[in-house]
Design an enzyme around this catalytic site. Structure first.
Site, mmCIF file in Angstrom:
data_model
loop_
_atom_site.group_PDB
_atom_site.id
_atom_site.type_symbol
_atom_site.label_atom_id
_atom_site.label_comp_id
_atom_site.label_asym_id
_atom_site.label_seq_id
_atom_site.Cartn_x
_atom_site.Cartn_y
_atom_site.Cartn_z
ATOM 1 C CG ASP A 128 -5.101 2.885 3.884
ATOM 2 O OD1 ASP A 128 -5.660 3.152 4.689
ATOM 3 O OD2 ASP A 128 -2.877 2.637 4.065
ATOM 4 C CG HIS A 177 -4.295 0.475 -1.219
ATOM 5 N ND1 HIS A 177 -3.692 -0.334 -0.740
ATOM 6 C CD2 HIS A 177 -3.545 1.428 -0.669
ATOM 7 C CE1 HIS A 177 -3.128 -0.318 -0.360
ATOM 8 N NE2 HIS A 177 -2.429 0.898 -0.047
#
Length: 257
Positions: free
Chosen positions: A57, A205
């Site tokens: 992400d 992430h």
């Protein structure tokens, strides 16, 4: 008592019972089970095969994303990148690289907009559409998957995603690495390796503020899980394979998750 009177009393009693029953009926619990059964949100996709979907992400990031892409390439692994529109605009070449190397590019809103009670539907829709446009402007096909920032969702988010043709994808609860908080390489690797299951969707992430530990953790996770026989696929590939399993077993797709 004549028949007419008996029928009247019986009808009145039935109405009273139904009214009492509905008054005490439990409200619908809109929890994970509710949304999974309706096929409106995906947390994980249990499958017979040893498949795992790695997701990333908040990128792309000019430093971290290329390092992650290099590692994925080294281990013939595919990932799904939930990108922010504002970074896709700034680094379109990285979005294109993700696509070119066989990964999946998905929507994570334009500016990491949280879906809280005060978030207006129009604002959220605009943010989703702006991210979509940024991704396509980078030369990548329109994304099909959407992940709301922070994992925050409600009926508004689900309705907007449906309207725009998106599937909402979150992550396996036992595979939230919290790498964004830099908890330590060991903490990240242990979270993934000790909890690995077929069909997991793992949350990472590829843009972490400060001291990022995701790359170092992946250097341990990728070869270890590969040795255990796992293959790393995109979320859409995982969903497609599960659909084939469900069709083969004669199970409705919504009940196969």
């Amino acid at each position: 008592m004549n028949l007419k009177a008996a029928r009247t009393i019986g009808l009145f009693t039935l109405i009273l019972m139904l009214g009492t029953s509905s008054a005490y009926a439990k409200p619908v619990q809109k929890n994970r089970q509710y949304y999974e059964e309706r096929g409106e949100i995906v947390w994980e996709v249990p499958t017979h095969d040893k498949l795992i979907a790695l997701t990333f992400d908040d990128g792309p990031d000019p430093v971290q994303t290329p390092q992650i892409l290099a590692l994925l390439k080294q281990y013939q692994a595919k990932g799904t990148f939930f990108v922010l529109g504002k970074w896709a605009e700034k680094y379109p070449e990285l979005v294109m690289q993700e696509q070119h190397e066989g990964h999946e590019v998905a929507n994570h809103t334009y500016a990491h907009t949280y879906a809280v009670k005060s978030t207006a539907r129009d604002k959220f829709t605009q943010d989703m559409v702006a991210a979509e446009q940024s991704i396509m402007d980078a030369g990548v096909p329109r994304p099909l998957l959407f992940r709301p920032p922070g994992g925050f969702y409600n009926d508004m988010v689900i309705d907007v995603a449906k309207q725009k043709g998106y599937t909402i994808v979150l992550w396996s609860w036992h595979q939230d690495t919290r790498d964004w908080a830099s908890p330590g390489v060991a903490a990240i690797t242990n979270k993934v390796l000790k909890n690995a299951r077929n069909g997991d969707i793992v949350l990472f992430h590829d843009k972490v503020e400060g001291r990022a530990q995701t790359v170092a953790a992946l250097k341990v996770i990728l070869p270890k899980l590969q040795q255990e026989g796992y293959r790393f696929v995109t979320v859409s590939e995982l969903l497609a394979l599960k659909a084939k399993e469900a069709a083969k077993d004669g199970i409705p797709l919504n009940n196969a998750r």
